[in-house]
Motif scaffolding. Structure first.
Motif, PDB file in Angstrom:
ATOM      1  N   ILE A 148       0.860  -1.190   0.000  1.00 41.07           N
ATOM      2  CA  ILE A 148       0.000   0.000   0.000  1.00 41.07           C
ATOM      3  C   ILE A 148       0.892   1.236   0.000  1.00 41.07           C
ATOM      4  N   SER A 149       0.318   2.359  -0.440  1.00 39.25           N
ATOM      5  CA  SER A 149       1.106   3.597  -0.474  1.00 39.25           C
ATOM      6  C   SER A 149       1.085   4.255   0.903  1.00 39.25           C
ATOM      7  N   GLU A 150       1.955   5.234   1.078  1.00 44.98           N
ATOM      8  CA  GLU A 150       1.999   5.946   2.356  1.00 44.98           C
ATOM      9  C   GLU A 150       0.713   6.722   2.592  1.00 44.98           C
ATOM     10  N   ASP A 151       0.124   7.240   1.524  1.00 45.42           N
ATOM     11  CA  ASP A 151      -1.144   7.967   1.662  1.00 45.42           C
ATOM     12  C   ASP A 151      -2.249   7.035   2.162  1.00 45.42           C
ATOM     13  N   GLU A 152      -2.291   5.841   1.593  1.00 46.85           N
ATOM     14  CA  GLU A 152      -3.292   4.865   2.038  1.00 46.85           C
ATOM     15  C   GLU A 152      -3.057   4.495   3.502  1.00 46.85           C
ATOM     16  N   GLU A 153      -1.795   4.355   3.858  1.00 49.88           N
ATOM     17  CA  GLU A 153      -1.465   4.031   5.251  1.00 49.88           C
ATOM     18  C   GLU A 153      -1.945   5.144   6.179  1.00 49.88           C
ATOM     19  N   ARG A 154      -1.678   6.389   5.783  1.00 51.52           N
ATOM     20  CA  ARG A 154      -2.068   7.520   6.614  1.00 51.52           C
ATOM     21  C   ARG A 154      -3.588   7.596   6.774  1.00 51.52           C
ATOM     22  N   ARG A 155      -4.304   7.386   5.663  1.00 44.85           N
ATOM     23  CA  ARG A 155      -5.775   7.408   5.723  1.00 44.85           C
ATOM     24  C   ARG A 155      -6.296   6.292   6.636  1.00 44.85           C
ATOM     25  N   ALA A 156      -5.739   5.106   6.468  1.00 48.42           N
ATOM     26  CA  ALA A 156      -6.173   3.966   7.291  1.00 48.42           C
ATOM     27  C   ALA A 156      -5.821   4.201   8.758  1.00 48.42           C
ATOM     28  N   ALA A 157      -4.659   4.785   9.009  1.00 49.01           N
ATOM     29  CA  ALA A 157      -4.256   5.075  10.390  1.00 49.01           C
ATOM     30  C   ALA A 157      -5.219   6.074  11.028  1.00 49.01           C
ATOM     31  N   ASP A 158      -5.652   7.059  10.243  1.00 44.13           N
ATOM     32  CA  ASP A 158      -6.628   8.030  10.759  1.00 44.13           C
ATOM     33  C   ASP A 158      -7.948   7.340  11.101  1.00 44.13           C
ATOM     34  N   GLU A 159      -8.373   6.431  10.233  1.00 39.71           N
ATOM     35  CA  GLU A 159      -9.623   5.708  10.490  1.00 39.71           C
ATOM     36  C   GLU A 159      -9.500   4.829  11.734  1.00 39.71           C
ATOM     37  N   ILE A 160      -8.352   4.198  11.894  1.00 39.25           N
ATOM     38  CA  ILE A 160      -8.133   3.355  13.078  1.00 39.25           C
ATOM     39  C   ILE A 160      -8.107   4.222  14.334  1.00 39.25           C
ATOM     40  N   GLN A 161      -7.537   5.421  14.224  1.00 33.90           N
ATOM     41  CA  GLN A 161      -7.526   6.336  15.372  1.00 33.90           C
ATOM     42  C   GLN A 161      -8.952   6.750  15.738  1.00 33.90           C
ATOM     43  N   LYS A 162      -9.773   7.026  14.723  1.00 35.45           N
ATOM     44  CA  LYS A 162     -11.174   7.389  14.990  1.00 35.45           C
ATOM     45  C   LYS A 162     -11.904   6.230  15.659  1.00 35.45           C
ATOM     46  N   LEU A 163     -11.619   5.027  15.200  1.00 34.42           N
ATOM     47  CA  LEU A 163     -12.213   3.827  15.795  1.00 34.42           C
ATOM     48  C   LEU A 163     -11.777   3.703  17.260  1.00 34.42           C
TER      49      LEU A 163
END
Length: 185
Positions: A148-163
């Motif tokens: 995955i790209s770094e952008d995808e990682e960052r987006r997913a990390a943000d979603e996990i943080q919201k969770l």
């Protein structure tokens, strides 16, 4: 891949909340509730069995539990198990029926139970954060392996943080409800 990580994290965080609910239910309040006796094990028929499997537990009134053994020969064993448990309850037997009055909580014991509930809630928060850490590590591994790209990682990390924030808020809400219940006179 990312969705699998998020789904796994959500399931594991949900299990932490379920464990929190069970642990908070085990903390005694001034009110009678059958789940208070969930931790009591009775020696019956040659083995240790949960009390709710050898007897019917009902709420008689706001401060009294009524226990009726399925086998009348177990009444003494049930009474002994409740007495030896660390719940501080004093059952009284009347034939096949055992009544367990809930003693009123003193201010000191209320504060002690609130502190215990706070510890249980903090453990749940730590569990949720550990799940977040594991999920973020999985994302980093995917990024490192160029899946995955770094952008995808960052987006997913943000979603996990919201969770994570959502589940931590649930833990706080459960603790506040238990604290309110404990401090009610």
């Amino acid at each position: 891949m990312i969705n699998d990580i998020k789904k796994d994290a959500q399931e594991r965080m949900g299990k932490s909340i379920e464990a929190l609910s069970r642990n908070l239910a085990a903390i005694r309040t001034g009110r009678a509730h059958p789940s208070i006796l969930d931790s009591v094990k009775v020696t019956a028929w040659g083995s240790e069995m949960p009390l709710n499997q050898v007897a019917a537990i009902t709420v008689e009134d706001a401060r009294t539990l009524k226990i009726v053994a399925h086998d009348k020969n177990l009444s003494a064993a049930i009474e002994k198990a409740i007495l030896t448990s660390d719940l501080g309850l004093n059952p009284s037997s009347a034939g096949t029926t055992i009544r367990v009055p809930m003693p009123a909580l003193t201010e000191e014991t209320r504060k002690g139970y609130t502190k215990q509930a706070s510890g249980v809630a903090e453990d749940a928060k730590v569990a949720v954060r550990n799940v977040r850490r594991d999920a973020l590590a999985d994302l980093k591994k995917l990024t490192k392996d160029k899946e995955i790209s770094e952008d995808e990682e960052r987006r997913a990390a943000d979603e996990i943080q919201k969770l994570t924030d959502k589940f931590v808020a649930e833990v706080d809400a459960a603790f506040k409800a238990k604290e309110k219940d404990l401090m009610a006179v």
